[in-house]
Design a protein around this motif. Structure first.
Motif, PDB file in Angstrom:
ATOM      1  N   TYR A 106      27.171   6.078 -47.370  1.00  0.00           N
ATOM      2  CA  TYR A 106      27.307   6.804 -46.516  1.00  0.00           C
ATOM      3  C   TYR A 106      25.818   7.252 -45.995  1.00  0.00           C
ATOM      4  CZ  TYR A 106      32.242   7.175 -46.891  1.00  0.00           C
ATOM      5  OH  TYR A 106      33.473   6.972 -46.951  1.00  0.00           O
ATOM      6  N   ALA A 107      25.422   7.034 -44.761  1.00  0.00           N
ATOM      7  CA  ALA A 107      24.049   7.409 -44.247  1.00  0.00           C
ATOM      8  C   ALA A 107      24.335   9.080 -43.890  1.00  0.00           C
ATOM      9  CB  ALA A 107      23.706   6.535 -42.826  1.00  0.00           C
ATOM     10  N   VAL A 108      23.296   9.811 -43.791  1.00  0.00           N
ATOM     11  CA  VAL A 108      23.499  11.046 -43.371  1.00  0.00           C
ATOM     12  C   VAL A 108      22.457  11.704 -42.259  1.00  0.00           C
ATOM     13  CG1 VAL A 108      24.409  11.968 -45.800  1.00  0.00           C
ATOM     14  CG2 VAL A 108      21.790  12.476 -45.123  1.00  0.00           C
ATOM     15  N   VAL A 109      22.975  12.235 -41.613  1.00  0.00           N
ATOM     16  CA  VAL A 109      22.130  12.762 -40.484  1.00  0.00           C
ATOM     17  C   VAL A 109      21.938  14.600 -40.810  1.00  0.00           C
ATOM     18  CG1 VAL A 109      21.552  13.495 -38.143  1.00  0.00           C
ATOM     19  CG2 VAL A 109      22.606  11.178 -38.605  1.00  0.00           C
ATOM     20  N   ILE A 110      20.839  14.836 -41.596  1.00  0.00           N
ATOM     21  CA  ILE A 110      20.534  16.099 -41.749  1.00  0.00           C
ATOM     22  C   ILE A 110      19.933  16.987 -40.430  1.00  0.00           C
ATOM     23  CG2 ILE A 110      19.445  17.817 -43.254  1.00  0.00           C
ATOM     24  CD1 ILE A 110      19.592  15.435 -45.252  1.00  0.00           C
ATOM     25  N   VAL A 111      20.531  18.053 -40.331  1.00  0.00           N
ATOM     26  CA  VAL A 111      20.091  18.809 -38.994  1.00  0.00           C
ATOM     27  C   VAL A 111      19.127  19.905 -39.432  1.00  0.00           C
ATOM     28  CG1 VAL A 111      21.115  20.115 -36.994  1.00  0.00           C
ATOM     29  CG2 VAL A 111      22.424  18.040 -37.911  1.00  0.00           C
ATOM     30  N   ASP A 112      18.114  20.225 -38.802  1.00  0.00           N
ATOM     31  CA  ASP A 112      17.399  21.411 -39.195  1.00  0.00           C
ATOM     32  C   ASP A 112      17.479  22.070 -38.202  1.00  0.00           C
ATOM     33  OD1 ASP A 112      15.034  22.755 -39.934  1.00  0.00           O
ATOM     34  OD2 ASP A 112      13.674  21.126 -39.866  1.00  0.00           O
ATOM     35  N   ALA A 113      16.903  23.541 -38.092  1.00  0.00           N
ATOM     36  CA  ALA A 113      17.022  24.579 -37.022  1.00  0.00           C
ATOM     37  C   ALA A 113      16.553  24.268 -35.744  1.00  0.00           C
ATOM     38  CB  ALA A 113      16.586  25.873 -37.703  1.00  0.00           C
ATOM     39  N   LEU A 114      17.177  24.775 -34.725  1.00  0.00           N
ATOM     40  CA  LEU A 114      17.077  24.510 -33.408  1.00  0.00           C
ATOM     41  C   LEU A 114      15.494  24.939 -33.094  1.00  0.00           C
ATOM     42  CD1 LEU A 114      17.918  23.397 -30.658  1.00  0.00           C
ATOM     43  CD2 LEU A 114      19.055  25.410 -30.292  1.00  0.00           C
ATOM     44  N   ASP A 115      14.801  24.143 -32.756  1.00  0.00           N
ATOM     45  CA  ASP A 115      13.365  24.391 -32.344  1.00  0.00           C
ATOM     46  C   ASP A 115      12.853  25.443 -33.412  1.00  0.00           C
ATOM     47  OD1 ASP A 115      11.063  24.198 -30.670  1.00  0.00           O
ATOM     48  OD2 ASP A 115      11.441  26.080 -29.558  1.00  0.00           O
ATOM     49  N   ARG A 116      13.083  25.195 -34.779  1.00  0.00           N
ATOM     50  CA  ARG A 116      12.579  25.851 -35.876  1.00  0.00           C
ATOM     51  C   ARG A 116      12.915  27.430 -35.791  1.00  0.00           C
ATOM     52  NH1 ARG A 116       8.779  22.802 -38.827  1.00  0.00           N
ATOM     53  NH2 ARG A 116      10.001  20.835 -39.183  1.00  0.00           N
ATOM     54  N   GLN A 117      13.755  27.717 -35.112  1.00  0.00           N
ATOM     55  CA  GLN A 117      14.304  29.267 -35.091  1.00  0.00           C
ATOM     56  C   GLN A 117      15.733  29.271 -35.880  1.00  0.00           C
ATOM     57  OE1 GLN A 117      12.323  31.318 -33.305  1.00  0.00           O
ATOM     58  NE2 GLN A 117      10.862  29.527 -33.119  1.00  0.00           N
ATOM     59  N   SER A 118      15.862  30.648 -36.372  1.00  0.00           N
ATOM     60  CA  SER A 118      17.009  30.923 -37.061  1.00  0.00           C
ATOM     61  C   SER A 118      18.252  30.601 -36.289  1.00  0.00           C
ATOM     62  CB  SER A 118      17.053  32.290 -37.749  1.00  0.00           C
ATOM     63  OG  SER A 118      18.133  32.570 -38.083  1.00  0.00           O
ATOM     64  N   MET A 119      19.127  29.817 -36.921  1.00  0.00           N
ATOM     65  CA  MET A 119      20.664  29.543 -36.198  1.00  0.00           C
ATOM     66  C   MET A 119      21.587  30.596 -36.519  1.00  0.00           C
ATOM     67  SD  MET A 119      20.038  27.008 -34.760  1.00  0.00           S
ATOM     68  CE  MET A 119      21.668  26.780 -34.346  1.00  0.00           C
ATOM     69  N   ARG A 120      21.208  31.884 -37.149  1.00  0.00           N
ATOM     70  CA  ARG A 120      22.106  32.791 -37.465  1.00  0.00           C
ATOM     71  C   ARG A 120      22.765  33.305 -36.049  1.00  0.00           C
ATOM     72  NH1 ARG A 120      22.373  34.327 -42.820  1.00  0.00           N
ATOM     73  NH2 ARG A 120      20.199  33.518 -43.899  1.00  0.00           N
ATOM     74  N   GLY A 121      24.107  33.435 -35.906  1.00  0.00           N
ATOM     75  CA  GLY A 121      24.471  33.828 -34.711  1.00  0.00           C
ATOM     76  C   GLY A 121      24.743  32.883 -33.685  1.00  0.00           C
ATOM     77  N   GLN A 122      24.033  31.756 -33.776  1.00  0.00           N
ATOM     78  CA  GLN A 122      24.111  30.692 -32.654  1.00  0.00           C
ATOM     79  C   GLN A 122      24.973  29.576 -32.652  1.00  0.00           C
ATOM     80  OE1 GLN A 122      20.035  29.705 -30.943  1.00  0.00           O
ATOM     81  NE2 GLN A 122      19.155  30.716 -32.552  1.00  0.00           N
ATOM     82  N   ARG A 123      25.407  29.345 -33.739  1.00  0.00           N
ATOM     83  CA  ARG A 123      26.254  28.017 -33.878  1.00  0.00           C
ATOM     84  C   ARG A 123      27.561  27.793 -33.254  1.00  0.00           C
ATOM     85  NH1 ARG A 123      23.881  29.408 -39.481  1.00  0.00           N
ATOM     86  NH2 ARG A 123      22.734  27.663 -40.150  1.00  0.00           N
ATOM     87  N   SER A 124      28.046  29.074 -32.845  1.00  0.00           N
ATOM     88  CA  SER A 124      29.388  29.059 -32.160  1.00  0.00           C
ATOM     89  C   SER A 124      29.259  29.373 -30.681  1.00  0.00           C
ATOM     90  CB  SER A 124      30.354  30.002 -32.822  1.00  0.00           C
ATOM     91  OG  SER A 124      29.866  31.118 -32.499  1.00  0.00           O
ATOM     92  N   THR A 125      28.081  29.481 -30.182  1.00  0.00           N
ATOM     93  CA  THR A 125      27.876  29.598 -28.856  1.00  0.00           C
ATOM     94  C   THR A 125      28.043  28.399 -27.868  1.00  0.00           C
ATOM     95  OG1 THR A 125      25.693  29.188 -29.081  1.00  0.00           O
ATOM     96  CG2 THR A 125      26.372  31.499 -29.449  1.00  0.00           C
ATOM     97  N   SER A 126      28.447  28.678 -26.729  1.00  0.00           N
ATOM     98  CA  SER A 126      28.426  27.555 -25.624  1.00  0.00           C
ATOM     99  C   SER A 126      27.109  26.833 -25.360  1.00  0.00           C
ATOM    100  CB  SER A 126      29.082  28.130 -24.526  1.00  0.00           C
ATOM    101  OG  SER A 126      28.101  29.094 -23.634  1.00  0.00           O
TER     102      SER A 126
END
Length: 278
Positions: free
Chosen positions: A104-124
Motif C-alpha cells: 500500500y502507498a500512503v498519502v500523508i496529510v500535513d496541517a493546512l497551510d501549516r496552521q493548527s487543524m484543531r476545530g477545523q476538520r469537520s467544517t464545511s
C-alpha cells in the motif's frame, strides 16, 4: 513519601523498559532489507491562495491501494520538500514503510497551510480540501483509495468519507477516534457520519486511556454510520513511553503493537476488496 518515591521509580523503570523493547524492535526492523519506494511532496493549491502539503510514499512495484492518512493532534507534522518529516512519531507517519511492505502507498496529510487543524476538520470549509487530497491520491494509481485517520485525524477521515463522491473511496478506517468533546471543540460525530456510504472500520484499543478517545465509544461511533456496513476491531496492549495518555508513544498510538494492528487493518481491507468484486 517513600511509597511515592518507589512508585515513581517503578514508573520510570517501566518507561525505560518499554523504550528499550521498542528500540530493540526498531533495530530489528532496520536490519530487514528495505524495499524500493518512491515519494513525492506536493503543495496542492487552494482557492484562497493557501496550500495543502501532502506526501505520497509507496512501493515502486505494484501498488495494491493508496491510503490517505490524517494524523491527529494539531496535524502540523512538518513535511519538508525533501520528504523528511519534522514530527514523525504519529502512528500513521512512523509506520509508512510497513504499509508499503504490504503493498500500500500512503498519502500523508500535513496541517493546512501549516496552521493548527484543531476545530477545523469537520467544517464545511475543509471539505473542498479533502476532495483535492483524495483526487491527488487517484492521480498516482488506478488502485482503490482508502481514507484513514487516527485520534483527531479520524474526524478528517470521517468527513472525507461522508463527502466522497461514488467510487472515490473504497472504505474508511477510524483508529482511536476522538469521540468525546475536548479542547478542539469537535468529534467524529460532527463530521456527518450518517452520510458515510463506504465500508467502515472502527479500531479501538482496550488499553487506550486517552480521555477523549475512550475505546468504550467504538460501538457508538459504528452506530452513527447507520447507512453503511461497519466493522469494529478490538485491540489490546501497547507500551507507554510517555505519561501523555493521548500521545503517539502510548497505547493510544499503538506503540509496540504496530505490526499486529496493521495486519488486522490490512486483513479487513483485503476482505472488503474481495467482497466488492463478488
Amino acid at each position: 513519601m517513600l511509597s511515592h518515591r518507589i512508585a515513581a521509580t517503578v514508573a520510570s523503570v517501566a518507561v525505560i523498559a518499554a523504550c528499550w523493547a521498542h528500540t530493540a524492535q526498531a533495530a530489528q526492523d532496520e536490519s530487514t532489507p528495505r524495499i524500493a519506494v518512491t515519494q513525492t511532496v506536493e503543495d496542492l493549491p487552494l482557492d484562497n491562495g493557501n496550500f495543502q502539503r501532502v506526501l505520497y510514499y509507496g512501493p515502486e512495484s505494484t501498488v495494491r491501494g493508496v491510503i490517505v492518512m490524517f494524523p491527529g493532534g494539531a496535524d502540523d507534522i512538518g513535511i519538508e520538500r525533501n520528504g523528511t518529516i519534522r514530527e514523525g512519531n504519529n502512528f500513521l507517519v512512523r509506520t509508512r514503510e510497513r504499509w508499503a511492505r504490504k503493498g500500500y502507498a500512503v498519502v500523508i496529510v500535513d496541517a493546512l497551510d501549516r496552521q493548527s487543524m484543531r476545530g477545523q476538520r469537520s467544517t464545511s470549509a475543509y471539505v473542498p480540501v479533502l476532495k483535492k487530497i483524495v483526487a491527488f491520491a487517484h492521480r498516482h494509481t488506478d488502485a482503490p483509495v482508502w481514507a484513514m485517520g487516527t485520534s483527531q485525524g479520524s474526524i478528517a477521515a470521517m468527513s472525507a468519507a461522508s463527502h466522497a463522491e461514488p467510487g472515490q473511496l473504497a472504505g474508511v478506517v477510524l483508529t482511536e477516534s476522538v469521540s468525546i468533546l475536548g479542547r478542539s471543540g469537535e468529534t467524529v460525530f460532527d463530521a456527518q457520519p450518517e452520510n458515510v456510504r463506504v465500508p467502515a472500520l472502527v479500531v479501538a484499543n482496550a488499553s487506550d486511556a486517552c480521555k477523549v478517545a475512550l475505546p468504550t465509544m467504538a460501538d457508538k461511533i459504528a452506530k452513527s454510520m447507520r447507512n453503511t456496513h461497519v466493522t469494529v476491531l478490538h485491540e489490546q496492549g501497547g507500551d507507554a513511553a510517555t505519561p501523555n495518555t493521548c500521545g503517539s508513544l502510548s497505547p493510544h498510538g499503538y506503540y509496540g503493537i504496530e505490526d499486529k494492528v496493521i495486519d488486522d487493518i490490512v486483513g479487513w481491507m483485503r476482505e472488503t476488496e474481495k467482497a466488492s468484486t463478488n
